[in-house]
Design an enzyme around this catalytic site. Structure first.
Site, PDB file in Angstrom:
ATOM      1  N   CYS A 187     -22.786  -1.562  21.517  1.00 14.84           N
ATOM      2  CA  CYS A 187     -24.029  -1.787  22.262  1.00 14.84           C
ATOM      3  C   CYS A 187     -23.812  -2.641  23.524  1.00 14.84           C
ATOM      4  CB  CYS A 187     -25.108  -2.428  21.407  1.00 14.84           C
ATOM      5  SG  CYS A 187     -26.708  -2.293  22.254  1.00 14.84           S
ATOM      6  N   LYS A 233     -20.621   2.774  22.339  1.00 11.52           N
ATOM      7  CA  LYS A 233     -20.641   2.664  20.889  1.00 11.52           C
ATOM      8  C   LYS A 233     -21.988   2.129  20.402  1.00 11.52           C
ATOM      9  CE  LYS A 233     -15.693   1.600  20.890  1.00 11.52           C
ATOM     10  NZ  LYS A 233     -15.175   2.881  20.388  1.00 11.52           N
ATOM     11  N   THR A 234     -22.808   3.007  19.828  1.00 13.25           N
ATOM     12  CA  THR A 234     -24.135   2.593  19.341  1.00 13.25           C
ATOM     13  C   THR A 234     -24.483   3.335  18.046  1.00 13.25           C
ATOM     14  OG1 THR A 234     -25.324   4.367  20.484  1.00 13.25           O
ATOM     15  CG2 THR A 234     -24.986   2.317  21.735  1.00 13.25           C
ATOM     16  N   CYS A 242     -29.301   3.138  24.541  1.00 12.36           N
ATOM     17  CA  CYS A 242     -29.332   1.690  24.511  1.00 12.36           C
ATOM     18  C   CYS A 242     -30.713   1.223  24.952  1.00 12.36           C
ATOM     19  CB  CYS A 242     -28.247   1.160  25.449  1.00 12.36           C
ATOM     20  SG  CYS A 242     -28.058  -0.610  25.321  1.00 12.36           S
TER      21      CYS A 242
HETATM   22  P1  FAD Z   1     -21.029  -0.370  11.134  1.00 12.66           P
HETATM   23  O1  FAD Z   1     -22.432   0.084  11.063  1.00 12.66           O
HETATM   24  O2  FAD Z   1     -20.690  -1.615  11.786  1.00 12.66           O
HETATM   25  O3  FAD Z   1     -20.394  -0.221   9.709  1.00 12.66           O
HETATM   26  C1  FAD Z   1     -19.048  -0.468   9.417  1.00 12.66           C
HETATM   27  C2  FAD Z   1     -18.931  -0.727   7.913  1.00 12.66           C
HETATM   28  O4  FAD Z   1     -17.560  -0.686   7.545  1.00 12.66           O
HETATM   29  C3  FAD Z   1     -19.461  -2.084   7.502  1.00 12.66           C
HETATM   30  O5  FAD Z   1     -20.356  -1.960   6.426  1.00 12.66           O
HETATM   31  C4  FAD Z   1     -18.207  -2.868   7.112  1.00 12.66           C
HETATM   32  O6  FAD Z   1     -18.429  -3.797   6.062  1.00 12.66           O
HETATM   33  C5  FAD Z   1     -17.279  -1.760   6.666  1.00 12.66           C
HETATM   34  N1  FAD Z   1     -15.858  -2.083   6.809  1.00 12.66           N
HETATM   35  C6  FAD Z   1     -15.258  -2.839   7.747  1.00 12.66           C
HETATM   36  N2  FAD Z   1     -13.945  -2.888   7.547  1.00 12.66           N
HETATM   37  C7  FAD Z   1     -13.691  -2.121   6.449  1.00 12.66           C
HETATM   38  C8  FAD Z   1     -12.511  -1.765   5.753  1.00 12.66           C
HETATM   39  N3  FAD Z   1     -11.306  -2.207   6.126  1.00 12.66           N
HETATM   40  N4  FAD Z   1     -12.633  -0.972   4.662  1.00 12.66           N
HETATM   41  C9  FAD Z   1     -13.841  -0.507   4.272  1.00 12.66           C
HETATM   42  N5  FAD Z   1     -14.982  -0.805   4.916  1.00 12.66           N
HETATM   43  C10 FAD Z   1     -14.906  -1.597   5.984  1.00 12.66           C
HETATM   44  N6  FAD Z   1     -26.926   0.351  18.446  1.00 12.66           N
HETATM   45  C11 FAD Z   1     -27.973   1.088  18.904  1.00 12.66           C
HETATM   46  O7  FAD Z   1     -28.000   2.294  18.736  1.00 12.66           O
HETATM   47  N7  FAD Z   1     -29.032   0.508  19.544  1.00 12.66           N
HETATM   48  C12 FAD Z   1     -29.099  -0.822  19.736  1.00 12.66           C
HETATM   49  O8  FAD Z   1     -30.072  -1.318  20.294  1.00 12.66           O
HETATM   50  C13 FAD Z   1     -28.021  -1.636  19.260  1.00 12.66           C
HETATM   51  N8  FAD Z   1     -28.036  -2.967  19.415  1.00 12.66           N
HETATM   52  C14 FAD Z   1     -27.052  -3.732  18.857  1.00 12.66           C
HETATM   53  C15 FAD Z   1     -27.147  -5.110  18.960  1.00 12.66           C
HETATM   54  C16 FAD Z   1     -26.194  -5.918  18.360  1.00 12.66           C
HETATM   55  C17 FAD Z   1     -26.310  -7.406  18.493  1.00 12.66           C
HETATM   56  C18 FAD Z   1     -25.131  -5.338  17.608  1.00 12.66           C
HETATM   57  C19 FAD Z   1     -24.130  -6.208  16.917  1.00 12.66           C
HETATM   58  C20 FAD Z   1     -25.016  -3.962  17.520  1.00 12.66           C
HETATM   59  C21 FAD Z   1     -25.970  -3.144  18.150  1.00 12.66           C
HETATM   60  N9  FAD Z   1     -25.890  -1.754  18.091  1.00 12.66           N
HETATM   61  C22 FAD Z   1     -26.918  -0.985  18.604  1.00 12.66           C
HETATM   62  C23 FAD Z   1     -24.627  -1.104  17.650  1.00 12.66           C
HETATM   63  C24 FAD Z   1     -24.665  -0.510  16.259  1.00 12.66           C
HETATM   64  O9  FAD Z   1     -25.067  -1.459  15.309  1.00 12.66           O
HETATM   65  C25 FAD Z   1     -23.281   0.031  15.920  1.00 12.66           C
HETATM   66  O10 FAD Z   1     -22.816   0.834  16.972  1.00 12.66           O
HETATM   67  C26 FAD Z   1     -23.314   0.862  14.635  1.00 12.66           C
HETATM   68  O11 FAD Z   1     -23.700   0.060  13.546  1.00 12.66           O
HETATM   69  C27 FAD Z   1     -21.960   1.506  14.391  1.00 12.66           C
HETATM   70  O12 FAD Z   1     -21.923   2.144  13.168  1.00 12.66           O
HETATM   71  P2  FAD Z   1     -20.540   2.273  12.340  1.00 12.66           P
HETATM   72  O13 FAD Z   1     -20.874   3.044  11.123  1.00 12.66           O
HETATM   73  O14 FAD Z   1     -19.462   2.737  13.230  1.00 12.66           O
HETATM   74  O15 FAD Z   1     -20.174   0.767  11.985  1.00 12.66           O
END
Ligand code: FAD
Ligand code: UQ1
Length: 455
Positions: free
Chosen positions: A202, A349-350, A384
């Site tokens: 984000c 990345k979102t 975003c």
């Molecule tokens: P995540 O949702 O982060 O999930 C990763 C998971 O993998 C976690 O549960 C973690 O515990 C697990 N994990 C980590 N390491 C391991 C491992 N070695 N083995 C097994 N599991 C593991 N996105 C938007 O679309 N709009 C927004 O407005 C927005 N605002 C944001 C604001 C902030 C402050 C933040 C921090 C993020 C924001 N995002 C936003 C971004 C969004 O949250 C991420 O892009 C999204 O969650 C990515 O999804 P993901 O499944 O890749 O990772």
């Protein structure tokens, strides 16, 4: 190495049994377990689909594949799942942290095995992953979605600075509450907001908190005795011109000072100073500039998680999971797909991007499982919602080419209350009740509805 590892199927064991004085029961046991022929895989659990990570991508896809495949395991260490987009509002004191959290057990499918452990190593040539707890888990198909790693420790003095008042970070569940506290107790002076020199999740969030701080401090009367500085490693305020133009105008009107090409490298909590490297400096080492702060919001450098970036077989030169940008299939291992922040997909990345990627991975993996080639193509959609103040939001949506790809039939670059409600209330509802269950693949369908009958 176990005894069974030495026992090939066609050997007559009787003479050997007498020599070694082992029972026929033991030999039968060894035969039964011969398919696990080495100690590395002796304890292997085996599943048709293994999902790494129970976050936005992992939880949604595991719910889909729990309905569509023979067996699914999700490897996820955390007892809670977080909807991180709400953390901007949590940091600003507009929402409670609890609203962003759900028990992991409530978002993962009942029909899957939840392995409460962390992946330590990928062994794609063996079709196994190894967990920190020492388990070998075997898969036919693997979905990799462990998100992005926050590298706070790469900034000198920062861990100590988080122990002092005035320093927060919305990016971590550990420090988001510190932002709230620091914003409330700020009584004027210098406020610094940073953006690191790496890809981040984000890319709008580092500046959203500045707009919300500006609104809060205007309301409580301290804005007139404070200076707000946004120090970003980038050379632009936002990567899409249509929205960047509006944001530049907002920063100008609200007297928010933007410094480009500034990368935070050190925090000195004793003197309340932050040191920035000047990225376009021609000197070696690069020149630095030191700024005093009374409030500091830090966005840390980020990378793919160690378990991903340490395996050279699965990453690109920059250490991100190396997937095809169209199909999300791994470039070397056809039975592996990537989703979300850990990948090298050339888009922002979102969670919004993840929503669209879910549909692509679903269809393509099902095709691969059926012995076909993957044909669904991701257009790089990401979004975003940039909260720009009190109940105001610019709703940026764009594709791989940084071209706007807006859902609604009005100009989303304009600050709107309706888009703030969308970000704060409607999208979180869709996320928890539709997307995580595997039934939301982004707003493409709404966009098409609004475009019906139009060129
Ligand atoms: P995540 O949702 O982060 O999930 C990763 C998971 O993998 C976690 O549960 C973690 O515990 C697990 N994990 C980590 N390491 C391991 C491992 N070695 N083995 C097994 N599991 C593991 N996105 C938007 O679309 N709009 C927004 O407005 C927005 N605002 C944001 C604001 C902030 C402050 C933040 C921090 C993020 C924001 N995002 C936003 C971004 C969004 O949250 C991420 O892009 C999204 O969650 C990515 O999804 P993901 O499944 O890749 O990772
Ligand atoms: C979206 O679909 C989504 O997934 C639930 C998000 O996740 C957090 C988003 O932030 C956004 C902006 C979208 C896009 C949704 C609409 C209705 C335009």
């Amino acid at each position: 190495m176990s005894a069974s590892a030495f026992l090939p199927a066609a050997v007559n064991f009787r003479p050997l049994m007498f020599k070694l004085n082992v029972s026929s029961k033991f030999v039968r046991h060894c035969r039964r377990h011969q398919r696990f022929s080495t100690s590395r895989s002796l304890n292997a659990d085996s599943y048709e689909v293994v999902v790494v990570g129970g976050g936005a991508g992992g939880a949604s896809l595991s719910n889909i594949f729990a309905r569509k495949s023979k067996s699914v395991a999700v490897i996820e260490p955390n007892p809670e799942h977080y909807y991180q987009p709400l953390w901007t509002l949590v940091g600003a004191g507009i929402m409670n942290f609890g609203k962003s959290a759900r028990p992991m057990a409530a978002v993962l499918p009942k029909r899957a095995t939840w392995v409460k452990d962390k992946v330590a190593e990928f062994n794609p040539k063996d079709n196994t992953v190894t967990t920190e707890g020492g388990k070998q888990i075997k898969y036919e198909y693997l979905i990799v979605g462990p998100g992005i790693q926050l590298n706070y420790n790469q900034i000198k003095g920062l861990p100590e600075a988080f122990e002092t008042p005035g320093v927060g970070s919305n990016y971590s569940k550990l420090y988001v509450g510190k932002t709230t506290e620091a914003l409330q107790r700020f009584n004027g002076g210098d406020a610094l907001f940073t953006f690191p020199n790496t890809p981040i999740k984000c890319a709008g969030a580092p500046q959203k908190i500045m707009y919300l701080a500006d609104a809060l401090w205007t309301k409580n009367g301290v804005r007139s005795k404070s200076q707000l500085h946004y120090n970003t490693s980038l050379g632009v305020i936002f990567g899409v011109k249509k929205y960047a133009d509006v944001l530049t105008e907002i920063t100008r009107q609200r007297n928010l000072n933007v410094n480009f090409k500034r990368n935070l490298i050190e925090v000195k909590p004793d003197t309340q100073e932050a040191v920035f490297e000047i990225l376009d400096s021609s000197e070696t080492p690069k020149e630095t500039v030191t700024a005093h702060y009374d409030f500091l919001h830090v966005v840390p450098p980020m990378s793919a998680p160690d378990c991903v970036r340490n395996n050279k077989d699965i990453v690109d030169a920059a250490g991100w999971l190396d997937v095809d940008k169209d199909t999300l299939q791994h470039k070397k291992f056809a039975n592996i797909f990537g989703i979300g922040d850990c990948t090298n997909l050339p888009t922002s990345k979102t969670a919004a991007a993840v929503a669209c990627q879910i549909g692509i991975v679903k269809r393509n993996l099902l095709q691969v499982m059926a012995g076909d080639k993957p044909t669904s193509v991701y257009n790089g959609y990401t979004s975003c919602p940039i909260v720009t103040g009190n109940q105001k939001c610019i709703f940026a949506e764009f594709d791989y080419n940084a071209q706007p790809m807006e859902t609604f039939p009005f100009n989303q670059a304009k600050e709107r209350r309706s888009m703030y409600i969308m970000k704060k209330d409607i999208i979180p509802y869709v996320y928890f009740h539709v997307m995580l269950k595997g039934y939301w693949e982004g707003p493409g369908i709404i966009r098409k509805m609004f475009r019906l009958g139009m060129a």
